[in-house]
Scaffold this active site. Structure first.
Site, PDB file in Angstrom:
ATOM      1  N   ASP A  34      12.544  -1.669   3.419  1.00 50.99           N
ATOM      2  CA  ASP A  34      11.467  -2.659   3.484  1.00 50.99           C
ATOM      3  C   ASP A  34      11.865  -3.839   4.362  1.00 50.99           C
ATOM      4  O   ASP A  34      11.053  -4.373   5.119  1.00 50.99           O
ATOM      5  CB  ASP A  34      11.118  -3.156   2.084  1.00 50.99           C
ATOM      6  CG  ASP A  34      10.327  -2.130   1.286  1.00 50.99           C
ATOM      7  OD1 ASP A  34      10.019  -2.418   0.121  1.00 50.99           O
ATOM      8  OD2 ASP A  34      10.023  -1.058   1.829  1.00 50.99           O
ATOM      9  N   ASP A  38       9.919  -5.215   7.553  1.00 49.36           N
ATOM     10  CA  ASP A  38       9.449  -6.594   7.617  1.00 49.36           C
ATOM     11  C   ASP A  38       9.955  -7.289   8.873  1.00 49.36           C
ATOM     12  O   ASP A  38       9.245  -8.094   9.481  1.00 49.36           O
ATOM     13  CB  ASP A  38       9.920  -7.374   6.383  1.00 49.36           C
ATOM     14  CG  ASP A  38       9.251  -6.890   5.100  1.00 49.36           C
ATOM     15  OD1 ASP A  38       8.157  -6.299   5.196  1.00 49.36           O
ATOM     16  OD2 ASP A  38       9.830  -7.095   4.018  1.00 49.36           O
ATOM     17  N   LYS A 116       6.450  -8.169  -8.438  1.00 50.33           N
ATOM     18  CA  LYS A 116       5.925  -7.272  -7.408  1.00 50.33           C
ATOM     19  C   LYS A 116       6.453  -5.856  -7.674  1.00 50.33           C
ATOM     20  O   LYS A 116       7.585  -5.525  -7.350  1.00 50.33           O
ATOM     21  CB  LYS A 116       6.329  -7.751  -6.011  1.00 50.33           C
ATOM     22  CG  LYS A 116       5.697  -6.979  -4.869  1.00 50.33           C
ATOM     23  CD  LYS A 116       6.040  -7.630  -3.532  1.00 50.33           C
ATOM     24  CE  LYS A 116       5.411  -6.848  -2.389  1.00 50.33           C
ATOM     25  NZ  LYS A 116       5.989  -5.498  -2.247  1.00 50.33           N
ATOM     26  N   ARG A 137      -5.113   2.790  -1.928  1.00 53.49           N
ATOM     27  CA  ARG A 137      -5.413   1.713  -0.987  1.00 53.49           C
ATOM     28  C   ARG A 137      -5.692   2.244   0.407  1.00 53.49           C
ATOM     29  O   ARG A 137      -6.559   1.748   1.113  1.00 53.49           O
ATOM     30  CB  ARG A 137      -4.239   0.722  -0.929  1.00 53.49           C
ATOM     31  CG  ARG A 137      -4.541  -0.485  -0.050  1.00 53.49           C
ATOM     32  CD  ARG A 137      -3.398  -1.468  -0.043  1.00 53.49           C
ATOM     33  NE  ARG A 137      -2.282  -1.012   0.773  1.00 53.49           N
ATOM     34  CZ  ARG A 137      -1.268  -1.784   1.137  1.00 53.49           C
ATOM     35  NH1 ARG A 137      -1.216  -3.026   0.735  1.00 53.49           N
ATOM     36  NH2 ARG A 137      -0.283  -1.301   1.867  1.00 53.49           N
TER      37      ARG A 137
END
Length: 389
Positions: A34, A38, A116, A137
């Site tokens: 991640d 990012d 999260k 999603r």
């Protein structure tokens, strides 16, 4: 950086980000962490801000996720499931808070802080109190209809029994597999001579996309509801915190560790607490989601590109340890790409025993001067794939 150089770098970054987005959201097979993803997004956003004439509507900085697979019927989200901007330190949170306050004419506001969850976002739609559709999603605007698979999750109510429910209601949540259940699942697979699954997040995503719901029903999926999508034909509270309490009354599972913060100091204390205690949880988390509480303020702030101005992800620091590099191996991807990886002396990082790490590509190996026998720093961020920094 000259315009031709910026144009090429932006094009290369978009191609690379789109590739990793597809691996993560569609194939459930990420090859970078991640934090690496990012970093690519941040570099692209900085270049686009420096060269606004090169910004396009289809840039990854303007989008949310990946396209839906063709295995399920498509679903259009009436209100998009947006992604979140990231803050990586206290200063980043202060900048976000100050910017929001300026846009609200210096009004003060409460914030809801939520853990999260490292899972898969879904939207659940209820008509007359009955679950009629569940969707992933997808890219935020278009997802996949996985209603029958979601019906197998015991923590999702099929019918809302409380009489106060709106006639049309959409709620949003994160599907995940508890760590303890994941361990038992892998022990069973190993006992049966099958390869263990890599991590809870990818297993949850793959389970939710099974074409046979009976297979999904065998997986220990769970869910936390984290927001209201929309409601019609019934009264709902005017802020996020009270809405979460109302959703609990309706029978939805809401994370009991959510807190209402009245100041940045409260928020920082909550962040510090869970930075230290996160490994005690029975589910993976990689930070906080912070939301401005009043819906009127959320509506006033709106969104920019792919991200709401009224919410942000505050990421926990990546977990690192030092170990020895035993061997550099190569794997062949589904598209024929050659991906190097590191075999390591086993090391415990964030509660997991790490034996392998991503090396990204040959250029990355040369740049870092990584060689067999070296002592290396291994980082595990986002609980996906460790990498050598």
């Amino acid at each position: 950086m000259s315009d031709p150089e910026a144009t090429k770098r932006i094009r290369d970054l978009r191609d690379e980000i789109n590739h990793h987005t597809h691996l993560y959201h569609v194939l459930d097979s990420p090859i970078i962490s991640d934090s690496q993803y990012d970093s690519l997004i941040r570099e692209l956003r900085d270049l686009e801000e420096a060269h606004p004439e090169l910004l396009t509507a289809d840039s990854p900085t303007q989008l949310v996720g990946a396209v839906a697979t063709e295995s399920f019927a498509g679903v259009d989200h009436p209100i998009p499931l947006l992604s979140l901007a990231n803050a990586f330190d206290e200063e980043g949170m202060k900048i976000w808070h100050r910017r929001a306050q300026n846009l609200l004419d210096d009004a003060s506001f409460d914030m809801v802080s939520e853990l999260k969850i490292d899972g898969l976002a879904v939207a659940l739609t209820y008509e007359e109190g009955k679950l009629v559709r569940g969707a992933t999603r997808g890219n935020g605007y278009h997802g996949e209809d996985v209603t029958q698979n979601l019906r197998t999750i015991k923590s999702i109510p099929h019918i809302i029994t409380d009489p106060g429910y709106p006639k049309l209601l959409e709620v949003r949540g994160e599907v995940y597999i508890p760590k303890s259940s994941f361990q038992l699942l892998n022990e069973e697979r190993t006992h049966q001579g099958e390869a263990p699954y890599a991590n809870p997040r990818n297993t949850a995503a793959g389970s939710l996309r099974q074409l046979d719901p009976s297979v999904t029903a065998l997986r220990p999926l769970d869910i936390f509801i984290y927001s209201l999508g929309y409601a019609e034909g019934g009264a709902m509270p005017d802020n996020h915190w009270d809405t979460l309490q109302q959703l609990q009354i309706f029978g939805f599972k809401v994370n009991p560790n959510n807190v209402l913060c009245t100041s940045l100091a409260d928020l920082m204390n909550y962040f510090s607490l869970w930075s230290e205690k996160k490994e005690e949880l029975d589910y993976g988390v990689d930070g906080l989601v912070v939301k401005i509480n009043p819906f009127s303020f959320q509506q006033h702030l709106g969104s920019v590109g792919r991200e709401p101005r009224w919410a942000i992800a505050y990421k926990f620091p990546a977990t690192q340890e030092i170990t020895k590099l035993k061997r550099i191996g190569l794997s062949i991807g589904r598209t024929g790409t050659i991906n190097p990886y590191a075999e390591l002396e086993p090391v415990n990082i964030g509660g997991a025993t790490i034996k392998m790490a991503s090396l990204h590509n040959e250029e990355d190996i040369r740049r870092k001067d990584i060689r067999v026998g070296d002592w290396v720093i291994v980082e595990r961020a986002g609980e996906v794939i460790p990498h050598i920094i």
